[in-house]
Scaffold this motif. Structure first.
Motif, PDB file in Angstrom:
ATOM      1  N   PRO A  58      29.106  60.606  23.592  1.00 46.50           N
ATOM      2  CA  PRO A  58      28.617  61.838  23.661  1.00 46.50           C
ATOM      3  C   PRO A  58      28.980  62.515  22.333  1.00 46.50           C
ATOM      4  O   PRO A  58      29.969  62.117  21.409  1.00 46.50           O
ATOM      5  CB  PRO A  58      29.677  62.567  24.866  1.00 46.50           C
ATOM      6  CG  PRO A  58      30.055  61.624  25.505  1.00 46.50           C
ATOM      7  CD  PRO A  58      30.151  60.208  24.802  1.00 46.50           C
ATOM      8  N   VAL A  60      28.975  66.335  20.426  1.00 41.30           N
ATOM      9  CA  VAL A  60      29.108  67.853  20.477  1.00 41.30           C
ATOM     10  C   VAL A  60      28.668  68.274  19.263  1.00 41.30           C
ATOM     11  O   VAL A  60      29.233  67.990  18.175  1.00 41.30           O
ATOM     12  CB  VAL A  60      30.518  68.023  20.864  1.00 41.30           C
ATOM     13  CG1 VAL A  60      30.904  69.612  21.054  1.00 41.30           C
ATOM     14  CG2 VAL A  60      31.169  67.348  22.052  1.00 41.30           C
ATOM     15  N   ILE A  85      39.665  65.568  20.699  1.00 42.69           N
ATOM     16  CA  ILE A  85      38.446  64.861  21.433  1.00 42.69           C
ATOM     17  C   ILE A  85      38.375  63.549  21.091  1.00 42.69           C
ATOM     18  O   ILE A  85      37.941  62.563  22.002  1.00 42.69           O
ATOM     19  CB  ILE A  85      37.264  65.657  21.477  1.00 42.69           C
ATOM     20  CG1 ILE A  85      37.361  67.347  22.061  1.00 42.69           C
ATOM     21  CG2 ILE A  85      35.983  65.093  21.986  1.00 42.69           C
ATOM     22  CD1 ILE A  85      37.517  66.999  23.596  1.00 42.69           C
ATOM     23  N   ARG A  88      36.854  60.101  22.587  1.00 44.63           N
ATOM     24  CA  ARG A  88      36.053  60.391  23.692  1.00 44.63           C
ATOM     25  C   ARG A  88      34.631  61.028  23.136  1.00 44.63           C
ATOM     26  O   ARG A  88      33.696  60.953  24.098  1.00 44.63           O
ATOM     27  CB  ARG A  88      36.459  61.570  24.680  1.00 44.63           C
ATOM     28  CG  ARG A  88      37.780  60.940  25.370  1.00 44.63           C
ATOM     29  CD  ARG A  88      38.734  62.376  26.091  1.00 44.63           C
ATOM     30  NE  ARG A  88      37.629  62.988  26.811  1.00 44.63           N
ATOM     31  CZ  ARG A  88      37.980  64.293  27.208  1.00 44.63           C
ATOM     32  NH1 ARG A  88      38.958  65.096  26.744  1.00 44.63           N
ATOM     33  NH2 ARG A  88      36.864  65.017  28.037  1.00 44.63           N
ATOM     34  N   ALA A  89      34.251  61.550  22.242  1.00 39.11           N
ATOM     35  CA  ALA A  89      33.141  62.114  21.856  1.00 39.11           C
ATOM     36  C   ALA A  89      33.195  62.344  20.229  1.00 39.11           C
ATOM     37  O   ALA A  89      34.198  62.135  19.592  1.00 39.11           O
ATOM     38  CB  ALA A  89      32.926  63.403  22.485  1.00 39.11           C
ATOM     39  N   ILE A 116      26.119  69.702  24.004  1.00 40.86           N
ATOM     40  CA  ILE A 116      26.626  68.316  24.061  1.00 40.86           C
ATOM     41  C   ILE A 116      25.421  67.429  24.426  1.00 40.86           C
ATOM     42  O   ILE A 116      24.617  67.754  25.288  1.00 40.86           O
ATOM     43  CB  ILE A 116      27.590  68.330  25.341  1.00 40.86           C
ATOM     44  CG1 ILE A 116      28.627  69.202  25.129  1.00 40.86           C
ATOM     45  CG2 ILE A 116      28.050  66.702  25.637  1.00 40.86           C
ATOM     46  CD1 ILE A 116      29.790  69.102  26.207  1.00 40.86           C
ATOM     47  N   HIS A 118      24.116  63.580  25.188  1.00 40.60           N
ATOM     48  CA  HIS A 118      24.453  62.170  25.583  1.00 40.60           C
ATOM     49  C   HIS A 118      23.363  61.253  25.857  1.00 40.60           C
ATOM     50  O   HIS A 118      22.446  61.583  26.733  1.00 40.60           O
ATOM     51  CB  HIS A 118      24.980  62.238  26.988  1.00 40.60           C
ATOM     52  CG  HIS A 118      25.883  61.140  27.249  1.00 40.60           C
ATOM     53  ND1 HIS A 118      26.095  60.735  28.609  1.00 40.60           N
ATOM     54  CD2 HIS A 118      26.509  60.132  26.702  1.00 40.60           C
ATOM     55  CE1 HIS A 118      26.748  59.567  28.709  1.00 40.60           C
ATOM     56  NE2 HIS A 118      27.020  59.061  27.636  1.00 40.60           N
ATOM     57  N   LEU A 139      34.921  71.688  26.974  1.00 37.62           N
ATOM     58  CA  LEU A 139      34.780  70.219  26.801  1.00 37.62           C
ATOM     59  C   LEU A 139      35.298  69.334  27.808  1.00 37.62           C
ATOM     60  O   LEU A 139      34.233  68.492  28.344  1.00 37.62           O
ATOM     61  CB  LEU A 139      35.601  69.912  25.399  1.00 37.62           C
ATOM     62  CG  LEU A 139      34.945  70.559  24.076  1.00 37.62           C
ATOM     63  CD1 LEU A 139      35.961  70.274  22.847  1.00 37.62           C
ATOM     64  CD2 LEU A 139      33.404  69.800  23.642  1.00 37.62           C
ATOM     65  N   ASN A 142      32.744  69.738  30.695  1.00 40.15           N
ATOM     66  CA  ASN A 142      31.011  69.316  30.228  1.00 40.15           C
ATOM     67  C   ASN A 142      30.932  67.914  29.819  1.00 40.15           C
ATOM     68  O   ASN A 142      29.844  67.166  29.790  1.00 40.15           O
ATOM     69  CB  ASN A 142      30.615  70.095  29.484  1.00 40.15           C
ATOM     70  CG  ASN A 142      30.320  71.689  30.227  1.00 40.15           C
ATOM     71  OD1 ASN A 142      29.363  71.780  31.283  1.00 40.15           O
ATOM     72  ND2 ASN A 142      31.105  72.613  30.019  1.00 40.15           N
ATOM     73  N   LEU A 143      31.836  67.178  29.170  1.00 37.65           N
ATOM     74  CA  LEU A 143      31.682  65.862  28.435  1.00 37.65           C
ATOM     75  C   LEU A 143      31.548  64.851  29.461  1.00 37.65           C
ATOM     76  O   LEU A 143      32.272  64.536  30.340  1.00 37.65           O
ATOM     77  CB  LEU A 143      33.087  65.514  27.651  1.00 37.65           C
ATOM     78  CG  LEU A 143      33.285  66.088  26.076  1.00 37.65           C
ATOM     79  CD1 LEU A 143      34.427  65.383  25.621  1.00 37.65           C
ATOM     80  CD2 LEU A 143      31.821  65.772  25.429  1.00 37.65           C
TER      81      LEU A 143
END
Ligand SMILES: [Zn+2]
Length: 146
Positions: A58, A60, A85, A88-89, A116, A118, A139, A142-143
């Motif tokens: 993902p 951001v 983060i 993870r993103a 975000i 993806h 975050l 919504n991630l």
């Protein structure tokens, strides 16, 4: 072993494929050998945005401009969030003055705007800055899981 996932290098923007369990093992880019995670947001423009936005990891995005006071105030919050983060993103900044085609593509009408992305799709949007704890909560809520 899980299925390999795709992510773009923050330095050369080449696509990398990597088993998800290697994300937190300080992976390096197969092309330029730089670290795939640096704990800081990457500046993106029209030429390299899609490489990151289309990835399994993902993305951001902070749409900002140098003349925008709330953007300046939010910048350290966003930078600190990158350290929390990753991996993870990926966190990225788009200067709406320099990358006007991206601002138009996403119909950015106020800044800062947080998106975000993806696998090429917008999955969440937030207009305006948040304090660090609220931003972290947004975050977490919504991630997508990569
Ligand atoms: Zn690279």
């Amino acid at each position: 072993m899980s299925e390999p996932m795709t992510l773009a290098c923050p330095h050369c923007h080449r696509r990398n494929r990597l088993p998800a369990e290697r994300l937190d093992q300080a992976p390096r880019c197969g092309a330029c050998k730089e670290a795939l995670f640096s704990g800081a947001p990457v500046d993106l423009g029209g030429a390299n945005f899609n490489a990151h936005a289309n990835a399994d990891l993902p993305l951001v995005v902070d749409f900002w401009a140098s003349w925008c006071g709330p953007c300046q105030q939010f910048a350290p919050v966003f930078a600190q969030a990158a350290g929390n983060i990753e991996p993870r993103a990926r966190l990225a900044k788009v200067d709406t003055e320099a990358a006007q085609e991206l601002a138009a593509r996403f119909a950015i009408r106020s800044i800062p705007t947080l998106l975000i992305m993806h696998r090429g799709k917008e999955v969440a949007r937030l207009n305006g800055a948040l304090p660090p704890s609220d931003f972290q909560r947004w975050l977490d809520g919504n991630l997508p899981s990569a």
